[in-house]
Design a protein around this motif. Structure first.
Motif, PDB file in Angstrom:
ATOM      1  N   ARG A  11       9.621   3.860   3.536  1.00 49.29           N
ATOM      2  CA  ARG A  11      10.618   4.613   2.774  1.00 49.29           C
ATOM      3  C   ARG A  11      11.246   5.698   3.654  1.00 49.29           C
ATOM      4  NH1 ARG A  11       9.886   5.891  -2.701  1.00 49.29           N
ATOM      5  NH2 ARG A  11       7.614   6.053  -2.366  1.00 49.29           N
ATOM      6  N   ALA A  12      10.416   6.386   4.431  1.00 55.70           N
ATOM      7  CA  ALA A  12      10.932   7.440   5.316  1.00 55.70           C
ATOM      8  C   ALA A  12      11.909   6.847   6.336  1.00 55.70           C
ATOM      9  CB  ALA A  12       9.779   8.140   6.019  1.00 55.70           C
ATOM     10  N   GLN A  13      11.621   5.656   6.830  1.00 56.49           N
ATOM     11  CA  GLN A  13      12.530   5.001   7.768  1.00 56.49           C
ATOM     12  C   GLN A  13      13.860   4.674   7.100  1.00 56.49           C
ATOM     13  OE1 GLN A  13      10.261   1.621   9.053  1.00 56.49           O
ATOM     14  NE2 GLN A  13       8.766   2.833  10.181  1.00 56.49           N
ATOM     15  N   VAL A  14      13.801   4.172   5.875  1.00 56.20           N
ATOM     16  CA  VAL A  14      15.031   3.855   5.144  1.00 56.20           C
ATOM     17  C   VAL A  14      15.840   5.113   4.879  1.00 56.20           C
ATOM     18  CG1 VAL A  14      15.958   2.959   2.983  1.00 56.20           C
ATOM     19  CG2 VAL A  14      14.069   1.772   4.103  1.00 56.20           C
ATOM     20  N   LEU A  15      15.171   6.167   4.456  1.00 55.24           N
ATOM     21  CA  LEU A  15      15.871   7.429   4.189  1.00 55.24           C
ATOM     22  C   LEU A  15      16.506   7.988   5.453  1.00 55.24           C
ATOM     23  CD1 LEU A  15      13.330   9.124   1.743  1.00 55.24           C
ATOM     24  CD2 LEU A  15      15.594   8.192   1.166  1.00 55.24           C
ATOM     25  N   THR A  58      20.413   4.785  -2.376  1.00 54.37           N
ATOM     26  CA  THR A  58      20.757   6.178  -2.117  1.00 54.37           C
ATOM     27  C   THR A  58      19.483   6.983  -1.895  1.00 54.37           C
ATOM     28  OG1 THR A  58      20.648   6.806  -4.456  1.00 54.37           O
ATOM     29  CG2 THR A  58      22.757   5.953  -3.636  1.00 54.37           C
ATOM     30  N   VAL A  59      19.654   8.199  -1.418  1.00 54.46           N
ATOM     31  CA  VAL A  59      18.487   9.079  -1.257  1.00 54.46           C
ATOM     32  C   VAL A  59      17.758   9.203  -2.592  1.00 54.46           C
ATOM     33  CG1 VAL A  59      17.761  11.439  -0.791  1.00 54.46           C
ATOM     34  CG2 VAL A  59      19.482  10.350   0.673  1.00 54.46           C
ATOM     35  N   GLU A  60      18.526   9.367  -3.669  1.00 54.03           N
ATOM     36  CA  GLU A  60      17.919   9.563  -4.990  1.00 54.03           C
ATOM     37  C   GLU A  60      17.175   8.309  -5.450  1.00 54.03           C
ATOM     38  OE1 GLU A  60      20.909  12.406  -4.097  1.00 54.03           O
ATOM     39  OE2 GLU A  60      21.097  10.207  -4.223  1.00 54.03           O
ATOM     40  N   SER A  61      17.811   7.139  -5.309  1.00 51.30           N
ATOM     41  CA  SER A  61      17.172   5.929  -5.823  1.00 51.30           C
ATOM     42  C   SER A  61      15.961   5.540  -4.982  1.00 51.30           C
ATOM     43  CB  SER A  61      18.174   4.774  -5.870  1.00 51.30           C
ATOM     44  OG  SER A  61      18.571   4.360  -4.569  1.00 51.30           O
ATOM     45  N   VAL A  62      16.064   5.655  -3.673  1.00 56.23           N
ATOM     46  CA  VAL A  62      14.952   5.247  -2.807  1.00 56.23           C
ATOM     47  C   VAL A  62      13.769   6.205  -2.950  1.00 56.23           C
ATOM     48  CG1 VAL A  62      14.237   4.904  -0.400  1.00 56.23           C
ATOM     49  CG2 VAL A  62      16.456   4.061  -1.185  1.00 56.23           C
ATOM     50  N   THR A  63      14.052   7.490  -3.123  1.00 62.31           N
ATOM     51  CA  THR A  63      12.978   8.482  -3.246  1.00 62.31           C
ATOM     52  C   THR A  63      12.093   8.205  -4.454  1.00 62.31           C
ATOM     53  OG1 THR A  63      14.318  10.169  -2.144  1.00 62.31           O
ATOM     54  CG2 THR A  63      12.492  10.946  -3.505  1.00 62.31           C
ATOM     55  N   THR A  64      12.669   7.671  -5.509  1.00 55.54           N
ATOM     56  CA  THR A  64      11.904   7.490  -6.752  1.00 55.54           C
ATOM     57  C   THR A  64      11.267   6.104  -6.878  1.00 55.54           C
ATOM     58  OG1 THR A  64      13.904   6.785  -7.936  1.00 55.54           O
ATOM     59  CG2 THR A  64      13.373   9.140  -7.958  1.00 55.54           C
ATOM     60  N   LEU A  65      11.468   5.214  -5.904  1.00 52.43           N
ATOM     61  CA  LEU A  65      10.888   3.872  -5.993  1.00 52.43           C
ATOM     62  C   LEU A  65       9.368   3.926  -5.878  1.00 52.43           C
ATOM     63  CD1 LEU A  65      13.442   1.848  -3.817  1.00 52.43           C
ATOM     64  CD2 LEU A  65      13.175   1.766  -6.311  1.00 52.43           C
ATOM     65  N   THR A  66       8.697   3.119  -6.691  1.00 56.22           N
ATOM     66  CA  THR A  66       7.241   3.117  -6.757  1.00 56.22           C
ATOM     67  C   THR A  66       6.673   1.766  -6.313  1.00 56.22           C
ATOM     68  OG1 THR A  66       7.180   2.277  -9.022  1.00 56.22           O
ATOM     69  CG2 THR A  66       7.393   4.668  -8.746  1.00 56.22           C
ATOM     70  N   ARG A  67       5.344   1.698  -6.195  1.00 53.04           N
ATOM     71  CA  ARG A  67       4.686   0.420  -5.889  1.00 53.04           C
ATOM     72  C   ARG A  67       5.008  -0.621  -6.947  1.00 53.04           C
ATOM     73  NH1 ARG A  67      -0.921  -0.153  -5.798  1.00 53.04           N
ATOM     74  NH2 ARG A  67      -0.694  -1.914  -4.344  1.00 53.04           N
ATOM     75  N   ASP A  68       5.032  -0.212  -8.208  1.00 57.99           N
ATOM     76  CA  ASP A  68       5.371  -1.161  -9.269  1.00 57.99           C
ATOM     77  C   ASP A  68       6.773  -1.725  -9.067  1.00 57.99           C
ATOM     78  OD1 ASP A  68       2.936  -0.911 -10.517  1.00 57.99           O
ATOM     79  OD2 ASP A  68       3.623   0.584 -11.980  1.00 57.99           O
ATOM     80  N   ASP A 114       0.843  -1.206   0.000  1.00 59.19           N
ATOM     81  CA  ASP A 114       0.000   0.000   0.000  1.00 59.19           C
ATOM     82  C   ASP A 114       0.873   1.250   0.000  1.00 59.19           C
ATOM     83  OD1 ASP A 114      -2.380  -1.426   0.039  1.00 59.19           O
ATOM     84  OD2 ASP A 114      -2.428  -1.514   2.231  1.00 59.19           O
ATOM     85  N   GLN A 115       0.390   2.303  -0.638  1.00 57.84           N
ATOM     86  CA  GLN A 115       1.195   3.502  -0.785  1.00 57.84           C
ATOM     87  C   GLN A 115       1.531   4.129   0.558  1.00 57.84           C
ATOM     88  OE1 GLN A 115       2.352   4.618  -3.893  1.00 57.84           O
ATOM     89  NE2 GLN A 115       3.702   5.829  -2.557  1.00 57.84           N
ATOM     90  N   ASP A 116       0.569   4.131   1.496  1.00 58.93           N
ATOM     91  CA  ASP A 116       0.871   4.746   2.788  1.00 58.93           C
ATOM     92  C   ASP A 116       1.948   3.967   3.536  1.00 58.93           C
ATOM     93  OD1 ASP A 116      -0.807   2.559   3.207  1.00 58.93           O
ATOM     94  OD2 ASP A 116      -1.808   3.465   4.933  1.00 58.93           O
ATOM     95  N   ALA A 117       1.905   2.627   3.438  1.00 61.44           N
ATOM     96  CA  ALA A 117       2.957   1.817   4.063  1.00 61.44           C
ATOM     97  C   ALA A 117       4.289   2.034   3.356  1.00 61.44           C
ATOM     98  CB  ALA A 117       2.575   0.339   4.035  1.00 61.44           C
ATOM     99  N   LEU A 118       4.252   2.102   2.035  1.00 59.10           N
ATOM    100  CA  LEU A 118       5.473   2.352   1.266  1.00 59.10           C
ATOM    101  C   LEU A 118       6.106   3.673   1.673  1.00 59.10           C
ATOM    102  CD1 LEU A 118       7.474   1.920  -1.058  1.00 59.10           C
ATOM    103  CD2 LEU A 118       5.728   2.774  -2.633  1.00 59.10           C
ATOM    104  N   ASP A 119       5.299   4.709   1.792  1.00 60.23           N
ATOM    105  CA  ASP A 119       5.844   6.020   2.161  1.00 60.23           C
ATOM    106  C   ASP A 119       6.410   6.007   3.583  1.00 60.23           C
ATOM    107  OD1 ASP A 119       5.122   7.002  -0.301  1.00 60.23           O
ATOM    108  OD2 ASP A 119       3.212   7.855   0.404  1.00 60.23           O
ATOM    109  N   ARG A 120       5.745   5.298   4.491  1.00 63.45           N
ATOM    110  CA  ARG A 120       6.212   5.238   5.878  1.00 63.45           C
ATOM    111  C   ARG A 120       7.539   4.483   5.988  1.00 63.45           C
ATOM    112  NH1 ARG A 120       2.216   2.958   7.585  1.00 63.45           N
ATOM    113  NH2 ARG A 120       2.923   0.807   7.819  1.00 63.45           N
TER     114      ARG A 120
END
Length: 436
Positions: free
Chosen positions: A141-145, A180-190, A133-139
């Motif tokens: 992702r923030a931890q990884v960043l 990296t910050v750049e690669s992780v920021t652009t990762l999508t659900r797909d 889910d997008q909300d889980a992905l964003d959450r």
């Protein structure tokens, strides 16, 4: 089903007890293999699953995808949201752990026998039908960043990143599995679904089960748990040679204590000389206060609190590796002493007393690792991944005992190359400059 009975001699203080490990190899109707140890005395089961490939399968421009995907596996699955999944897991008193490494995606599960059916069904949903889910992905992702930002300020992580990049270049080993910050920021659900499809495949799965179950039950369970995963994954990463020449790399960083990582090319886990090298490294730097490096760098000169060396045998590369930290004013001396001890051991080898001490420790501590269902399951699945047979549990100490002084000293002269040691130093070291 192949049944192999193994015995371990457990030595505890002055008394000895004999523990029997009965490893059964089973294959499901769908062709999934597993090692099983039946232990009905406690109503508890430990399950270990490993998939080979993991972060090394990240697609171009998608570094960090497998790591992020793995962190999302229990953040909702099937019809359950992340919160619903966690509530169901807690109600079952089950424990799941999902972790990504360079070459291995690891799943650990422990549950009570009475909840086995429900715990396995819930785990199946996480493995086969994650939601991402997008909300889980964003959450997540923030931890990884946040972790990436923290690592960028940690001298040990800075040194590790620089060492890996210089040693392995564009190979996946050359960059962090976090991305990296750049690669992780652009990762999508797909991207998460792609990473899941590539990393969790039946052709690269290894399974071990220990506890209150039977080999027959595990054989029936495997296809239900894993059978819906893709049959095959993409090609694995290629082998890569250690690419650093001897020398020093200094990374300027404002810290009162400099950190140094060092190493050169090593040897494969299946090399005929591996056990001689293993014993050698115990004497050199893996033996704690008994090791040469600790004696010379810490005990005699007080240059560090600790220094260690390691044999690192990855699936696609191998090296002899070490780490040390010292004050900026003394790190240069610590490096000089380390290189000198490396050279002395290559030239002179070890003594018979050192060899005997190392072998006594290595053979004595090995049985103590088999402490509990979860630990046994981890050992067994690790053995499978590197191609060891079940009887290795019994024979392993024989390999250690068979190592002779001549073996160790020949391998020392061949393996240890002080002129090839490269040190990556992070800090403000006095009297040190980069050589390249």
């Amino acid at each position: 089903m192949l049944r192999i009975v193994l015995s371990l001699c457990m030595i505890i203080i002055t008394s000895s007890a004999r523990a029997e490990i009965d490893i059964k190899q089973v294959t499901s109707p769908g062709g999934i293999n597993a090692w099983v140890v039946e232990e009905p005395s406690i109503p508890f089961v430990a399950l270990e699953i490993r998939f080979r490939g993991s972060a090394s399968l990240d697609l171009p421009g998608k570094r960090g995808a497998t790591n992020l995907m793995t962190g999302l596996l229990e953040e909702g699955a099937g019809e359950m949201s992340a919160q619903e999944f966690q509530t169901a897991r807690e109600a079952l008193a089950a424990s799941y752990s999902f972790r990504a490494f360079d070459d291995t995606l690891s799943i650990s599960a422990q549950f009570l026998t009475e909840n086995k059916t429900e715990a396995l069904a819930l785990l199946r949903q996480a493995l086969v039908d994650p939601r991402f889910d997008q909300d889980a992905l964003d959450r997540v992702r923030a931890q990884v960043l946040s972790g990436i930002a923290s690592d960028a300020k940690n001298p040990n992580d800075i040194a590790g990143a620089a060492f890996d990049a210089a040693a392995f270049g564009d190979h996946p080993y050359g960059s962090s599995i976090d991305g990296t910050v750049e690669s992780v920021t652009t990762l999508t659900r797909d991207d998460m679904f792609d990473a899941h499809r590539n990393a969790l495949t039946r052709d690269r799965v290894f399974v071990s089960v220990v506890g209150d179950t039977t080999a027959e039950a595990v054989g029936e369970m495997l296809d239900d748990l894993l059978g819906a995963l893709p049959a095959e994954g993409p090609p694995l990463a290629e082998d890569v040679a250690f690419g650093l020449e001897g020398g020093i790399t200094v990374i300027d960083y404002d810290t009162p204590q400099a950190v140094a990582l060092f190493g050169h090319a090593g040897l494969k886990r299946d090399d005929p000389d591996f056990f001689a090298a293993f014993v050698l490294n115990q004497v050199l730097g893996a033996g704690g206060f008994e090791s040469r490096l600790m004696t010379e760098v810490r005990e005699k000169r007080g240059l560090t609190y600790g220094i260690r060396s390691y044999l690192v045998s990855k699936f696609h590369a191998e090296m002899v590796f070490g780490s040390v930290a010292s004050a900026n004013a003394t790190i240069a001396e610590a490096i000089e002493v380390t290189r000198a001890e490396w050279a002395r051991m290559a030239d002179e080898g070890v003594t018979q007393e050192e060899l005997t001490t190392a072998k006594t420790y290595l053979t004595g501590e090995y049985p103590l690792r088999f402490d509990g269902n979860a630990e046994i399951a981890k050992i067994m699945v690790g053995m499978q991944m590197i191609g060891l047979p079940p009887e290795y549990v019994v024979n392993r100490n024989d390999y250690i005992e068979a190592v002779t002084l001549e073996d160790v000293n020949r391998v020392a002269s061949e393996l240890l190359q002080p002129e090839d040691l490269h040190f990556v130093v992070v800090g403000k070291p006095e009297g040190l400059e980069s050589t390249q």
